[in-house]
Structures are given as structure tokens and as C-alpha cells.
Scaffold this motif. Structure first.
Motif, PDB file in Angstrom:
ATOM      1  N   GLU A   1       2.357  -5.351  -8.471  1.00 42.91           N
ATOM      2  CA  GLU A   1       1.395  -5.983  -7.571  1.00 42.91           C
ATOM      3  C   GLU A   1       2.129  -6.916  -6.628  1.00 42.91           C
ATOM      4  O   GLU A   1       3.134  -7.519  -6.984  1.00 42.91           O
ATOM      5  CB  GLU A   1       0.367  -6.785  -8.362  1.00 42.91           C
TER       6      GLU A   1
ATOM      7  N   HIS B   1       0.782  -1.230   0.000  1.00 44.56           N
ATOM      8  CA  HIS B   1       0.000   0.000   0.000  1.00 44.56           C
ATOM      9  C   HIS B   1       0.815   1.283   0.000  1.00 44.56           C
ATOM     10  O   HIS B   1       0.321   2.316  -0.432  1.00 44.56           O
ATOM     11  CB  HIS B   1      -0.955   0.005   1.196  1.00 44.56           C
ATOM     12  N   TRP B   2       2.035   1.241   0.512  1.00 48.63           N
ATOM     13  CA  TRP B   2       2.769   2.489   0.672  1.00 48.63           C
ATOM     14  C   TRP B   2       4.067   2.554  -0.130  1.00 48.63           C
ATOM     15  O   TRP B   2       4.575   3.630  -0.366  1.00 48.63           O
ATOM     16  CB  TRP B   2       3.086   2.752   2.148  1.00 48.63           C
ATOM     17  N   THR B   3       4.616   1.414  -0.512  1.00 49.35           N
ATOM     18  CA  THR B   3       5.947   1.473  -1.120  1.00 49.35           C
ATOM     19  C   THR B   3       6.049   0.804  -2.484  1.00 49.35           C
ATOM     20  O   THR B   3       7.096   0.873  -3.100  1.00 49.35           O
ATOM     21  CB  THR B   3       7.007   0.849  -0.182  1.00 49.35           C
ATOM     22  N   MET B   4       5.000   0.147  -2.959  1.00 50.15           N
ATOM     23  CA  MET B   4       5.093  -0.527  -4.256  1.00 50.15           C
ATOM     24  C   MET B   4       5.098   0.491  -5.385  1.00 50.15           C
ATOM     25  O   MET B   4       4.288   1.407  -5.402  1.00 50.15           O
ATOM     26  CB  MET B   4       3.905  -1.474  -4.459  1.00 50.15           C
ATOM     27  N   PRO B   5       5.997   0.322  -6.334  1.00 44.27           N
ATOM     28  CA  PRO B   5       5.989   1.194  -7.506  1.00 44.27           C
ATOM     29  C   PRO B   5       4.672   1.026  -8.281  1.00 44.27           C
ATOM     30  O   PRO B   5       4.065  -0.052  -8.258  1.00 44.27           O
ATOM     31  CB  PRO B   5       7.173   0.694  -8.333  1.00 44.27           C
ATOM     32  N   GLU B   6       4.277   2.060  -8.965  1.00 38.24           N
ATOM     33  CA  GLU B   6       3.039   2.018  -9.739  1.00 38.24           C
ATOM     34  C   GLU B   6       3.104   0.897 -10.770  1.00 38.24           C
ATOM     35  O   GLU B   6       4.123   0.703 -11.437  1.00 38.24           O
ATOM     36  CB  GLU B   6       2.824   3.361 -10.430  1.00 38.24           C
ATOM     37  N   GLY B   7       2.019   0.176 -10.896  1.00 34.04           N
ATOM     38  CA  GLY B   7       1.936  -0.916 -11.860  1.00 34.04           C
ATOM     39  C   GLY B   7       2.392  -2.260 -11.316  1.00 34.04           C
ATOM     40  O   GLY B   7       2.166  -3.287 -11.950  1.00 34.04           O
TER      41      GLY B   7
END
Length: 178
Positions: A20, A12-18
Motif C-alpha cells: 500500500e 495504481h500501476w506499479t505497486m506489488p500486490e499486497g
């Protein structure tokens, strides 16, 4: 609790966009026991349903992220159990050649020995461990608890975990191009 918080923070807070992240359940796996494996027609192996579910999740994953505490200078027993089940039966080892990152939170040595134990098992099952950046966090150290009461990561944890996720994704893409 911190392992779940690390996974949630990564999602929710650190994953790069796109990107999963799917959390794989390991708390319902039976203890590793080859007697629970069943050979079916054609020589394939049938596993208990919870094991088969985990094996399919790992097989479908582009990369692996272990978020774990350290217990008694090692990895938690449920994680070792999961690693063993997914590696069965050799040579159909679902872990093979999966890019992998490890994040540990513990006291004392900050999880370094737990990470080392994972790396030993990972070497045998052919996981490709991302060496840098490394993520260790001493939950009793000067930085204080890694998460607030709502389970949200501190700024330091968010920054370091985000860097780990970006590095894992970049490395996974580089390996896919080879």
C-alpha cells in the motif's frame, strides 16, 4: 503535476500486490518555525495540526517514497519544509531509520541534483536511502513526457517505477528482519 502522477502510478500501476502507498499532504504545512511548537504537560511537544498529522503518518509508515520534481538544482521548498518539521524536535525524529526511495522528474539533469539535495537532508535526519535502482527522468529527453494526457505512465516509466517499488519493499523487509 508529475509528482502526483508518479504517486498515482506507484499506487495504481506499479505497486506489488499486497503493498500500500499513502500520499501524505505537505501543501498545508506552515513554514518551519519552532515558535509554533508548544511544550505541554510532561515535556511533550505539540505541533500545529497539519504538522502533527504528517508526523503521525511518517511514524506509522514502514518506508518512505519521495516523488518530486527538481527546482533550481535542489528539492522543492515544501519538501524541505516537511523534512524539517518531521525531524523536530530532536531527538524524536520520526524519519529515523526509515527505508526511503526517491523518484525525480525534471529537465536538464533529470532530477539528479534534486535527489542529491534530498540525500543531504536525509543523511542528517537518518533516513536510509535506497541507492539502486535510481529513478531519474528527463521530461524533455528522447523518451518524451513520462505520462500521457490521462496521467498514466509510459511503459518505460511504469517498468522503472515498478522496479523501484519492488526494491524498496524488498529492502524494507530485509531491514525488518535484522
Amino acid at each position: 503535476m508529475y509528482s502526483i502522477c508518479m504517486h498515482a502510478a506507484a499506487m495504481h500501476w506499479t505497486m506489488p500486490e499486497g503493498a500500500e502507498l499513502e500520499i501524505a499532504r505537505i501543501d498545508d504545512l506552515p513554514l518551519i518555525n519552532p515558535d509554533l511548537e508548544e511544550t505541554v504537560e510532561g515535556g511533550a511537544t505539540r505541533f500545529p495540526p497539519s504538522v502533527e498529522r504528517l508526523r503521525q503518518q511518517v511514524a506509522a509508515a514502514d518506508a518512505i517514497f519521495f516523488a518530486t520534481p527538481e527546482y533550481n538544482y535542489s528539492m522543492p521548498a515544501p519538501l524541505k519544509n516537511a523534512i524539517d518539521w518531521v525531524s523536530r524536535p530532536l531527538p524524536k525524529n520520526e524519519w529515523a531509520q526509515k527505508p526511503t526511495a526517491i523518484a525525480t522528474i525534471a529537465g536538464g539533469f533529470s532530477g539528479m541534483l534534486g535527489r542529491q539535495a534530498i540525500c543531504v537532508a536525509a543523511d542528517f535526519v537518518d533516513l536510509l536511502i535506497l541507492q539502486k535502482p535510481a529513478f531519474f527522468y528527463n521530461q524533455w529527453g528522447p523518451g518524451g513526457p513520462p505520462f500521457n494526457g490521462a496521467g498514466e505512465p509510459t511503459a518505460e516509466v511504469s517498468k522503472r517505477l515498478g522496479a523501484l517499488m519492488v526494491a524498496l519493499i524488498d529492502w524494507t523487509h530485509r531491514l525488518e528482519q535484522k
